[in-house]
Design a protein around this motif. Sequence first.
Motif, PDB file in Angstrom:
ATOM      1  N   MET B   1       0.832  -1.204   0.000  1.00 58.48           N
ATOM      2  CA  MET B   1       0.000   0.000   0.000  1.00 58.48           C
ATOM      3  C   MET B   1       0.867   1.255   0.000  1.00 58.48           C
ATOM      4  SD  MET B   1      -2.946   1.217  -0.095  1.00 58.48           S
ATOM      5  CE  MET B   1      -3.274   2.964  -0.113  1.00 58.48           C
ATOM      6  N   ILE B   2       1.821   1.267   0.933  1.00 59.80           N
ATOM      7  CA  ILE B   2       2.674   2.452   1.019  1.00 59.80           C
ATOM      8  C   ILE B   2       3.611   2.519  -0.182  1.00 59.80           C
ATOM      9  CG2 ILE B   2       4.625   1.508   2.314  1.00 59.80           C
ATOM     10  CD1 ILE B   2       2.784   4.660   3.272  1.00 59.80           C
ATOM     11  N   ASN B   3       3.914   1.336  -0.760  1.00 59.25           N
ATOM     12  CA  ASN B   3       4.765   1.342  -1.940  1.00 59.25           C
ATOM     13  C   ASN B   3       4.046   1.967  -3.122  1.00 59.25           C
ATOM     14  OD1 ASN B   3       7.175   0.232  -1.042  1.00 59.25           O
ATOM     15  ND2 ASN B   3       6.270  -1.805  -0.998  1.00 59.25           N
ATOM     16  N   ILE B   4       2.753   1.668  -3.261  1.00 56.72           N
ATOM     17  CA  ILE B   4       1.983   2.246  -4.369  1.00 56.72           C
ATOM     18  C   ILE B   4       1.901   3.753  -4.216  1.00 56.72           C
ATOM     19  CG2 ILE B   4      -0.271   2.220  -5.497  1.00 56.72           C
ATOM     20  CD1 ILE B   4      -0.569  -0.650  -4.497  1.00 56.72           C
ATOM     21  N   PHE B   5       1.743   4.204  -2.979  1.00 54.78           N
ATOM     22  CA  PHE B   5       1.691   5.645  -2.699  1.00 54.78           C
ATOM     23  C   PHE B   5       2.998   6.324  -3.087  1.00 54.78           C
ATOM     24  CE2 PHE B   5       1.629   9.084   0.625  1.00 54.78           C
ATOM     25  CZ  PHE B   5       0.629   9.802   0.004  1.00 54.78           C
ATOM     26  N   MET B   6       4.124   5.679  -2.715  1.00 53.50           N
ATOM     27  CA  MET B   6       5.425   6.256  -3.050  1.00 53.50           C
ATOM     28  C   MET B   6       5.644   6.298  -4.551  1.00 53.50           C
ATOM     29  SD  MET B   6       7.703   4.474  -0.094  1.00 53.50           S
ATOM     30  CE  MET B   6       9.275   5.052  -0.631  1.00 53.50           C
ATOM     31  N   ILE B   7       5.201   5.233  -5.245  1.00 53.01           N
ATOM     32  CA  ILE B   7       5.412   5.197  -6.697  1.00 53.01           C
ATOM     33  C   ILE B   7       4.581   6.273  -7.382  1.00 53.01           C
ATOM     34  CG2 ILE B   7       4.951   3.782  -8.726  1.00 53.01           C
ATOM     35  CD1 ILE B   7       5.798   1.379  -7.031  1.00 53.01           C
ATOM     36  N   ILE B   8       3.351   6.494  -6.879  1.00 51.41           N
ATOM     37  CA  ILE B   8       2.511   7.549  -7.472  1.00 51.41           C
ATOM     38  C   ILE B   8       3.172   8.915  -7.294  1.00 51.41           C
ATOM     39  CG2 ILE B   8       0.334   8.777  -7.184  1.00 51.41           C
ATOM     40  CD1 ILE B   8      -0.951   6.084  -6.556  1.00 51.41           C
ATOM     41  N   ILE B   9       3.681   9.178  -6.081  1.00 52.48           N
ATOM     42  CA  ILE B   9       4.328  10.479  -5.844  1.00 52.48           C
ATOM     43  C   ILE B   9       5.565  10.632  -6.715  1.00 52.48           C
ATOM     44  CG2 ILE B   9       5.509  11.862  -4.103  1.00 52.48           C
ATOM     45  CD1 ILE B   9       3.639  10.782  -2.080  1.00 52.48           C
ATOM     46  N   MET B  10       6.320   9.542  -6.859  1.00 48.88           N
ATOM     47  CA  MET B  10       7.564   9.617  -7.637  1.00 48.88           C
ATOM     48  C   MET B  10       7.270   9.899  -9.106  1.00 48.88           C
ATOM     49  SD  MET B  10      10.688   9.207  -6.607  1.00 48.88           S
ATOM     50  CE  MET B  10      11.813  10.050  -7.691  1.00 48.88           C
ATOM     51  N   ILE B  11       6.237   9.213  -9.647  1.00 48.28           N
ATOM     52  CA  ILE B  11       5.902   9.432 -11.061  1.00 48.28           C
ATOM     53  C   ILE B  11       5.416  10.861 -11.276  1.00 48.28           C
ATOM     54  CG2 ILE B  11       4.260   8.750 -12.864  1.00 48.28           C
ATOM     55  CD1 ILE B  11       4.527   5.901 -11.828  1.00 48.28           C
ATOM     56  N   SER B  12       4.614  11.361 -10.332  1.00 50.36           N
ATOM     57  CA  SER B  12       4.146  12.745 -10.490  1.00 50.36           C
ATOM     58  C   SER B  12       5.295  13.729 -10.362  1.00 50.36           C
ATOM     59  CB  SER B  12       3.068  13.048  -9.460  1.00 50.36           C
ATOM     60  OG  SER B  12       3.603  12.899  -8.168  1.00 50.36           O
ATOM     61  N   MET B  13       6.307  13.391  -9.545  1.00 54.92           N
ATOM     62  CA  MET B  13       7.479  14.263  -9.443  1.00 54.92           C
ATOM     63  C   MET B  13       8.270  14.286 -10.740  1.00 54.92           C
ATOM     64  SD  MET B  13       8.930  13.571  -5.653  1.00 54.92           S
ATOM     65  CE  MET B  13      10.531  14.222  -6.008  1.00 54.92           C
ATOM     66  N   ILE B  14       8.377  13.118 -11.399  1.00 57.86           N
ATOM     67  CA  ILE B  14       9.123  13.084 -12.662  1.00 57.86           C
ATOM     68  C   ILE B  14       8.385  13.867 -13.737  1.00 57.86           C
ATOM     69  CG2 ILE B  14       9.829  11.516 -14.503  1.00 57.86           C
ATOM     70  CD1 ILE B  14      10.585   9.530 -12.342  1.00 57.86           C
ATOM     71  N   ILE B  15       7.040  13.723 -13.759  1.00 56.46           N
ATOM     72  CA  ILE B  15       6.259  14.500 -14.728  1.00 56.46           C
ATOM     73  C   ILE B  15       6.401  15.989 -14.451  1.00 56.46           C
ATOM     74  CG2 ILE B  15       3.912  14.974 -15.519  1.00 56.46           C
ATOM     75  CD1 ILE B  15       3.301  12.034 -14.978  1.00 56.46           C
ATOM     76  N   ALA B  16       6.385  16.367 -13.167  1.00 50.07           N
ATOM     77  CA  ALA B  16       6.533  17.779 -12.827  1.00 50.07           C
ATOM     78  C   ALA B  16       7.911  18.300 -13.190  1.00 50.07           C
ATOM     79  CB  ALA B  16       6.269  17.980 -11.333  1.00 50.07           C
ATOM     80  N   ALA B  17       8.946  17.430 -13.092  1.00 51.31           N
ATOM     81  CA  ALA B  17      10.291  17.864 -13.472  1.00 51.31           C
ATOM     82  C   ALA B  17      10.370  18.161 -14.960  1.00 51.31           C
ATOM     83  CB  ALA B  17      11.307  16.784 -13.086  1.00 51.31           C
ATOM     84  N   ILE B  18       9.765  17.258 -15.765  1.00 49.92           N
ATOM     85  CA  ILE B  18       9.789  17.497 -17.211  1.00 49.92           C
ATOM     86  C   ILE B  18       8.996  18.748 -17.555  1.00 49.92           C
ATOM     87  CG2 ILE B  18       9.150  16.506 -19.432  1.00 49.92           C
ATOM     88  CD1 ILE B  18       9.651  13.775 -18.217  1.00 49.92           C
ATOM     89  N   LYS B  19       7.850  18.938 -16.883  1.00 45.63           N
ATOM     90  CA  LYS B  19       7.051  20.135 -17.141  1.00 45.63           C
ATOM     91  C   LYS B  19       7.786  21.397 -16.693  1.00 45.63           C
ATOM     92  CE  LYS B  19       3.184  20.571 -18.112  1.00 45.63           C
ATOM     93  NZ  LYS B  19       2.620  21.002 -19.404  1.00 45.63           N
ATOM     94  N   ALA B  20       8.530  21.297 -15.594  1.00 46.49           N
ATOM     95  CA  ALA B  20       9.249  22.479 -15.099  1.00 46.49           C
ATOM     96  C   ALA B  20      10.332  22.895 -16.069  1.00 46.49           C
ATOM     97  CB  ALA B  20       9.860  22.192 -13.729  1.00 46.49           C
ATOM     98  N   ILE B  21      10.950  21.931 -16.743  1.00 48.32           N
ATOM     99  CA  ILE B  21      12.025  22.295 -17.660  1.00 48.32           C
ATOM    100  C   ILE B  21      11.459  22.778 -18.983  1.00 48.32           C
ATOM    101  CG2 ILE B  21      13.968  21.337 -18.939  1.00 48.32           C
ATOM    102  CD1 ILE B  21      14.585  19.687 -16.526  1.00 48.32           C
TER     103      ILE B  21
END
Lengths: 111, 83, 236
Positions: B1-21
Amino acid sequence: MMSISSILLMLIGLWGAITQKNLIKIFISLGIAETGVNLLFISIADYVGKKAPIIADPNIVTGYADPLPHALILTSIVIGTAVTALGLTFTARYYCQKGTLDISRMKELKN
Amino acid sequence: MINIFMIIIMISMIIAAIKAITAVKLLDSIFFFSFIGIGATILFAIMKAPDVALTEAAVGTGLITLVFLSTLRKTSKEDEHES
Amino acid sequence: MSRKFINPLKFIWAIALILIFVNLIPVFLSTDLKAEERVGDVLLSMTPGNDGGAGIPNGVTAVVVYYRGLDTLGEVSVLFLVSTAVGLFFGREKSETKSETKPNEIVSHSKTLVLPHFMLTGLYIIFHGHLSPGGGFQGGVMAAGMVLLLLLAGDRVKQTKALHFIEGFAGSLYIIVATLGLYFGVSFLGQYLPLGEFNTLLSGGILPVIYIFVGIKVGTEIIGLYQNFQNKEAEE
């Protein structure tokens, strides 16, 4: 899983620092790369099934996460913020002098 | 459960990084970068590092966004069209 | 400014980074790293203060202030250098004619409600840095958020000489407290005060004292740094 994603975040930051032309965006890319490195260090500190390194009973000192990467990253975040602030200071001063932020228009050192 | 939560946050962080650049406006870029700091704060707190999470929340999310916004205010006098 | 050709250096960079990434994957997935004895385990076993340890519950504070105290001294020096450099570059800048934007109504009206909570949270985090998560850096920045909120609300906080004096005084006291260890027969940054009872507020010897000084210094430096970033016509 976490470590691979952290390396990916760091590589995205490096890609931005190489390809972007605006100075503020370059510093944002460096900040992203720094966040990736911080996440990588914390994720290899063996956190699965451990407790946070705050000792409740002085006789039991096992079963806690490794405090050494935490202390390193604590230093790293503050130093990274200081370096970013100094770089943005130089950026603002350069804009006051020249009126541009585009690094392809910086021709002062090109004979 | 907590792993799925971490993976969701990580993927959204990577998308936000690409959008930020790749964002056109610098203001959007700064706020995507702030979102990356918030996600890193949550991940630090999950990964049993509360000290680092506090530092990231105070310094990396609050202070650095203020510094970036002040610099943007200083350097955008007449040419807002410049990306 | 159109490019004539695509820079081949870009592709070399990309290929090199991808190769590094692929090579690094098995290192982090292997379990050999977890089987070795880490330095952190030894540090944790010394942290409660049984035999020459720090004597505080928080392991990260023990590493930052006691075992790696010289690193923290260097970090505070770097912060001081950056604060001085920002003041040097922004200090003599004259007022650029810029239309003063009015601060938000909500910010200027609710600042008196929020200010004491900022201060209390920051001081709590500084003073309990050896018992719970937190410490000088985090609490200092949070307490400095009070003055940052005042600056955002449009108040002119004068850049007084007292701020610089407090900053230098806290930094000097850090070094004086650390050097007194040589006088009392232990090393620089050594433990010479009584440890006290474990897991109470008045325990840990010199560690809470040093972290309080670090908090004061970091807070005043953050205030000065952001003030230099924001001042337009605040000449004294």
